[in-house]
Motif scaffolding. Structure first.
Motif, PDB file in Angstrom:
ATOM      1  N   UNK A 230       0.803  -1.217   0.000  1.00 28.61           N
ATOM      2  CA  UNK A 230       0.000   0.000   0.000  1.00 28.61           C
ATOM      3  C   UNK A 230       0.832   1.260   0.000  1.00 28.61           C
ATOM      4  N   UNK A 231       2.075   1.172   0.464  1.00 28.55           N
ATOM      5  CA  UNK A 231       2.924   2.360   0.551  1.00 28.55           C
ATOM      6  C   UNK A 231       3.375   2.869  -0.815  1.00 28.55           C
ATOM      7  N   UNK A 232       3.155   2.112  -1.868  1.00 26.01           N
ATOM      8  CA  UNK A 232       3.406   2.624  -3.209  1.00 26.01           C
ATOM      9  C   UNK A 232       2.342   3.649  -3.587  1.00 26.01           C
ATOM     10  N   UNK A 233       1.172   3.584  -2.899  1.00 27.99           N
ATOM     11  CA  UNK A 233       0.025   4.476  -3.092  1.00 27.99           C
ATOM     12  C   UNK A 233      -0.701   4.201  -4.402  1.00 27.99           C
ATOM     13  N   UNK A 234       0.011   3.974  -5.472  1.00 30.80           N
ATOM     14  CA  UNK A 234      -0.620   3.643  -6.752  1.00 30.80           C
ATOM     15  C   UNK A 234      -0.648   2.123  -6.919  1.00 30.80           C
ATOM     16  N   UNK A 235      -1.320   1.678  -7.983  1.00 31.10           N
ATOM     17  CA  UNK A 235      -1.352   0.256  -8.333  1.00 31.10           C
ATOM     18  C   UNK A 235      -0.538   0.092  -9.610  1.00 31.10           C
ATOM     19  N   UNK A 236       0.700  -0.393  -9.452  1.00 30.60           N
ATOM     20  CA  UNK A 236       1.593  -0.528 -10.596  1.00 30.60           C
ATOM     21  C   UNK A 236       2.569  -1.668 -10.352  1.00 30.60           C
ATOM     22  N   UNK A 237       3.618  -1.731 -11.154  1.00 36.52           N
ATOM     23  CA  UNK A 237       4.579  -2.815 -11.024  1.00 36.52           C
ATOM     24  C   UNK A 237       5.306  -2.826  -9.690  1.00 36.52           C
ATOM     25  N   UNK A 238       5.596  -1.656  -9.153  1.00 34.71           N
ATOM     26  CA  UNK A 238       6.281  -1.578  -7.860  1.00 34.71           C
ATOM     27  C   UNK A 238       5.377  -2.107  -6.751  1.00 34.71           C
ATOM     28  N   UNK A 239       4.077  -1.887  -6.874  1.00 32.08           N
ATOM     29  CA  UNK A 239       3.128  -2.444  -5.913  1.00 32.08           C
ATOM     30  C   UNK A 239       3.243  -3.965  -5.879  1.00 32.08           C
ATOM     31  N   UNK A 240       3.278  -4.561  -7.074  1.00 29.70           N
ATOM     32  CA  UNK A 240       3.425  -6.006  -7.149  1.00 29.70           C
ATOM     33  C   UNK A 240       4.751  -6.484  -6.598  1.00 29.70           C
ATOM     34  N   UNK A 241       5.826  -5.738  -6.887  1.00 28.92           N
ATOM     35  CA  UNK A 241       7.150  -6.093  -6.374  1.00 28.92           C
ATOM     36  C   UNK A 241       7.152  -6.080  -4.850  1.00 28.92           C
ATOM     37  N   UNK A 242       6.586  -5.040  -4.259  1.00 30.40           N
ATOM     38  CA  UNK A 242       6.541  -4.944  -2.800  1.00 30.40           C
ATOM     39  C   UNK A 242       5.715  -6.074  -2.206  1.00 30.40           C
ATOM     40  N   UNK A 243       4.650  -6.441  -2.864  1.00 28.91           N
ATOM     41  CA  UNK A 243       3.779  -7.517  -2.388  1.00 28.91           C
ATOM     42  C   UNK A 243       4.530  -8.846  -2.382  1.00 28.91           C
ATOM     43  N   UNK A 244       5.168  -9.162  -3.504  1.00 27.22           N
ATOM     44  CA  UNK A 244       5.909 -10.430  -3.606  1.00 27.22           C
ATOM     45  C   UNK A 244       7.075 -10.462  -2.631  1.00 27.22           C
ATOM     46  N   UNK A 245       7.836  -9.381  -2.559  1.00 26.76           N
ATOM     47  CA  UNK A 245       8.992  -9.342  -1.666  1.00 26.76           C
ATOM     48  C   UNK A 245       8.590  -9.487  -0.202  1.00 26.76           C
TER      49      UNK A 245
END
Length: 461
Positions: A230-245
């Motif tokens: 959620x700290x990415x604020x947007x829904x994008x590739x970095x959101x997915x990266x943070x989720x997986x990591x």
């Protein structure tokens, strides 16, 4: 000021993430409550729930402005009046403006409440270090002072464009420095003022409810996806990266902690696995949106192993950190922060160089500059949080009192502070006292105080 278009997708994701992060504090209450002794479980859980009430109100009135308002006092904190007042609240309610701190079409109220949940759990984390011996009123005074003097300005310095962010350019995706190092350093400061629990370390003070521990860890793990992704604020590739990591680092940390227990104690435990999960979640928090997934796995493994070893330092140095806030959150936060100095990868997140002004990690052909910035920022937060927490606790102890009496501590802080017990052990039906007996009021101290588990039934932790 022109009104920006609200991005409904980003807003919906942040609302969901906010609910997930809020759930983490009741999860923390269960985790800490299970680790605690039975006669203090309610007091332990009350400290977490009270943080929700107190910090939420402080955040609305001035905390958000102090953390995310325009620079004031040389960058130490934000403009306290920026988000305070009727006209401002009307603007916030109706939608995002061009001056919105999120800058991506999210109503400022939504961004504000998301960050509110971070402030809540950061304060609650400290309570685990002082279980079984802190007056509830003293805790509320400390929480009020520490949130105001430490968390709000530190959040501004790390995330709100304050002095640390401008001068040192540390990376902290979701709170390794602002949350975990901050809370861990404060926990150590308070512990040194309050002193050791009566009987520690001679007496056995093992967790009284291991299923509570596992349930709390599970809720924290679940909610942490909102915390990190959620700290990415947007829904994008970095959101997915943070989720997986977040997932793979936590999984690796569970294995790391179990390995240490297996080698050292010959038996892995559920308490250890749960604690390993928390260590992994803590360590990956600052790094989740900035490193490759293979580096996240290594980070989790290292955090699980190191934190499992670090929790024993309290016995070596003689400070009674009851539920290992220092060993897990402080140490894990430092590991995650420094990890960025080695593995931050601009190819994954352009914000590393384009916006933040930071650099690639040492092992990503970036030199040692980012490592130095991470270490300096973490050290400044450590010293500042420790010093203010120590002084606050000392003043409270010398004035209104912070530690309960020896009698209350021995007989049970739940009865002494809250007139209730976590477990009704009185005979059912027909007994004198009725409802008052069930609440632990009007009964003898022997009947009211919850009994400890027999040693044979306790799980090693």
């Amino acid at each position: 000021m022109p009104e920006a278009t609200i991005d409904t997708g980003n807003t919906a994701w942040l609302l969901v993430s906010t609910a997930l992060v809020l759930l983490m504090t009741p999860g923390l209450a269960l985790f800490y409550g299970g680790l605690n002794r039975s006669k203090g479980v309610l007091n332990m859980m009350m400290m977490s729930f009270s943080a929700i009430g107190l910090v939420s109100v402080l955040w609305l009135f001035y905390g958000f402005s102090a953390a995310f308002g325009s620079d004031s006092a040389g960058g130490l904190f934000g403009d306290l009046g920026q988000y305070f007042g009727t006209k401002t609240y009307i603007d916030l309610f109706w939608g995002a403006t061009a001056g919105n701190p999120s800058g991506i079409g999210i109503p400022t109220f939504v961004f504000m409440v998301f960050q509110m949940t971070f402030a809540v759990i950061t304060v609650a984390l400290i309570s685990g270090a002082i279980s079984d011996r802190a007056k509830f009123g003293g805790w509320l005074l400390f929480a009020f002072g520490w949130a105001t003097l430490v968390y709000f300005p530190v959040a501004h310095n790390v995330w709100g464009g304050g002095w640390i962010a401008r001068k040192l350019h540390p990376l902290d995706f979701a709170g390794g420095t602002a949350v975990h190092i901050n809370a861990g350093a404060a926990a150590l400061g308070v512990v040194l003022v309050l002193g050791k629990r009566i009987g520690w370390p001679r007496e056995s003070m093992k967790p009284h409810n291991v299923p509570f521990v596992a349930l709390g860890a599970g809720l924290l793990w679940f909610g942490w996806f909102g915390f990190n992704a959620g700290s990415e604020l947007t829904v994008d590739g970095v959101t997915g990266l943070a989720f997986v990591n977040t997932q793979v680092a936590t999984a690796a940390a569970v294995l790391g902690w179990i390995i240490v227990e297996w080698i050292r104690d010959r038996r892995p435990t559920l308490v250890g696995a749960s604690s390993g999960a928390i260590a992994g979640l803590v360590a990956i928090t600052p790094a989740c949106g900035f490193i490759d997934s293979w580096a996240a796995v290594l980070l989790g493994l290292v955090a699980g192993i190191v934190c499992a070893l670090a929790v024993s330092l309290k016995y070596r140095f003689g400070f009674d950190d009851s539920l290992d806030v220092v060993g897990v959150h402080f140490v894990g936060g430092w590991i995650g922060s420094l990890w960025l100095g080695f593995f931050a990868n601009p190819d994954l997140n352009a914000a590393i160089t384009d916006t933040v002004g930071a650099k690639a990690g040492l092992f990503m052909a970036g030199g040692a500059g980012q490592l130095a910035g991470q270490a300096a920022a973490s050290a400044i937060v450590t010293v500042y949080s420790f010093a203010i927490a120590f002084l606050l606790a000392f003043v409270i102890q010398k004035t209104v009192g912070f530690r309960v009496s020896a009698e209350a501590e021995v007989e049970g802080i739940d009865i002494a502070e809250h007139a209730e017990s976590g477990y009704d052990l009185t005979p059912s039906g027909g007994g004198s006292g009725g409802a008052f007996a069930m609440a632990g009021v009007g009964t003898s101290k022997a009947a009211a105080a919850p009994a400890e588990q027999p040693a044979s039934e306790k799980v090693a932790g």
